[in-house]
Design a protein around this motif. Sequence first.
Motif, PDB file in Angstrom:
ATOM      1  N   ASP A 210       0.848  -1.126   0.128  1.00  0.00           N
ATOM      2  CA  ASP A 210       0.072  -0.001  -0.202  1.00  0.00           C
ATOM      3  C   ASP A 210       0.756   1.171   0.221  1.00  0.00           C
ATOM      4  N   GLY A 211       0.104   2.412  -0.116  1.00  0.00           N
ATOM      5  CA  GLY A 211       0.748   3.669  -0.317  1.00  0.00           C
ATOM      6  C   GLY A 211       1.725   3.849   1.106  1.00  0.00           C
ATOM      7  N   ASP A 212       1.124   3.732   2.073  1.00  0.00           N
ATOM      8  CA  ASP A 212       1.855   3.923   3.533  1.00  0.00           C
ATOM      9  C   ASP A 212       3.298   3.203   3.532  1.00  0.00           C
ATOM     10  N   ALA A 213       3.370   1.860   3.191  1.00  0.00           N
ATOM     11  CA  ALA A 213       4.648   0.939   3.100  1.00  0.00           C
ATOM     12  C   ALA A 213       5.463   1.580   1.944  1.00  0.00           C
ATOM     13  N   LEU A 214       5.119   2.015   0.783  1.00  0.00           N
ATOM     14  CA  LEU A 214       6.064   2.639  -0.125  1.00  0.00           C
ATOM     15  C   LEU A 214       6.295   4.020   0.174  1.00  0.00           C
ATOM     16  N   GLU A 215       5.907   4.707   1.053  1.00  0.00           N
ATOM     17  CA  GLU A 215       6.416   5.964   1.532  1.00  0.00           C
ATOM     18  C   GLU A 215       7.241   5.763   2.699  1.00  0.00           C
TER      19      GLU A 215
END
Length: 453
Positions: free
Chosen positions: A8-13
């Motif tokens: 998800d986006g949080d993990a990528l951030e």
Amino acid sequence: MPDLQPIDGDALESLMLAVAGLGVLLLLGVLLRAVVPVLRRFFIPAALVGGVIGLMFGPYALDVIPDSITSTWSGIAGILITVVFAPMLMGERLPKVKDAAKEAAPHVFYSYFSSFATVAVPALLTVFLFTPLFGTTPLFSTIFEVSWPGGHGTAAGMEEAYTALGWADGSSVALGSATAGLIFGIVAGMIMINIAARKGQLANYTGGSAKAASDVLPESEAHVESRGRLQRASLDNLAFHASLVAVAIIIGFVLKHFVDMVITGVPLFPLAMIGGLVVHLVIVRTPAQELVDKATLNSIAGVALDFLVVSAVASLSLPVLIANWQALTITLVAMAILSVAIFYWIGPRIFGKDWVENSIVNFGAMTGVVSIGLVLLRAADPNFKTGAFRGFALRAPFASPFVGGGLVTAMFPIAVANWGNLAVGIGCAVLCMLLIGVAMATGIWKRPGARER
């Protein structure tokens, strides 16, 4: 096939911030090299310096960097080694065996002999001393071939393989060994070069040409890292070469799927290297071969290696090193003696003329990867006036993909897990003797000085 999980986006951030932190550490390493001359004098790379800074601020020291970040760095190190190896055989003009054999054969012999010896000695020490006295895991014997000639990159890349074989701490111990080997290789290599210079054994030694006054090259020595022949309206040159690396990695994943059906624990990176060879063999038969630039591929691998080293060292587990300190210390001393003995015993017998220059580059590669070997060779032979550099370069297609961090290196832990240290140690010792026999039969092995006469 691998069990792919959505990110998800949080993990990528979080991943982006972790990688950005590695960039900060690399810049700090560059700055420290600029203001601390001893780091340049002993050729300590900025990535290693930055990794030590990260380790100091990590959870095992000052505890400024959170454990979540260092855990991410540890995972990044295991992934980047695949990017380092995937383009290794792409864009190479492989020499004909007959043309390269005479010049490269002594260097190939040195590489294989030192690799087998690097496995044999720790294997026998482990089975007869470390396991009975300290309860050391049998896989401990394999970290020295992984970490000394393989370096920090291979040491980090073997994390998956060691975990699959039941020793999750193996990569951390190997990283500690790699750091010790690099420092020993540089210091001992420079000492041996100075001894050889005093004895008049060096043809072109100038006594200090290798000591860089600055890391900043003058304008006249600036180098171009990439050469593109593809219209940018179609695709950027770097993106084109990164796509070739991506295809090689995918082929490696497919190969790993089938290899795992037969042998478990084989890491991805040597299979990605084979994938790179497949890409190379296909593309050289098409007009697209003119678009492939080896310098660009080397730059991609170089970026991956720098980030790999800094992430691996910064996430090093100090408690694991402390837990294995007895066996690690004894074997490091044994390896140091072994590497110097091979230099002085093997070198004059297989190289003859300019044996110090030819041997020192292999000594550096044995203790601290190829780049350290080239640093020592530049110190002993400024501007590469002897044939040592050419012979060492010609040996690469016959040795680098297999030993010193290649496919055979990756197989040693599996061999120990299946057959034990006694069989592997004796087997590698026998292979060393067989190599000497082959060298004698083919004329590579001669009495010291016989070649010059």
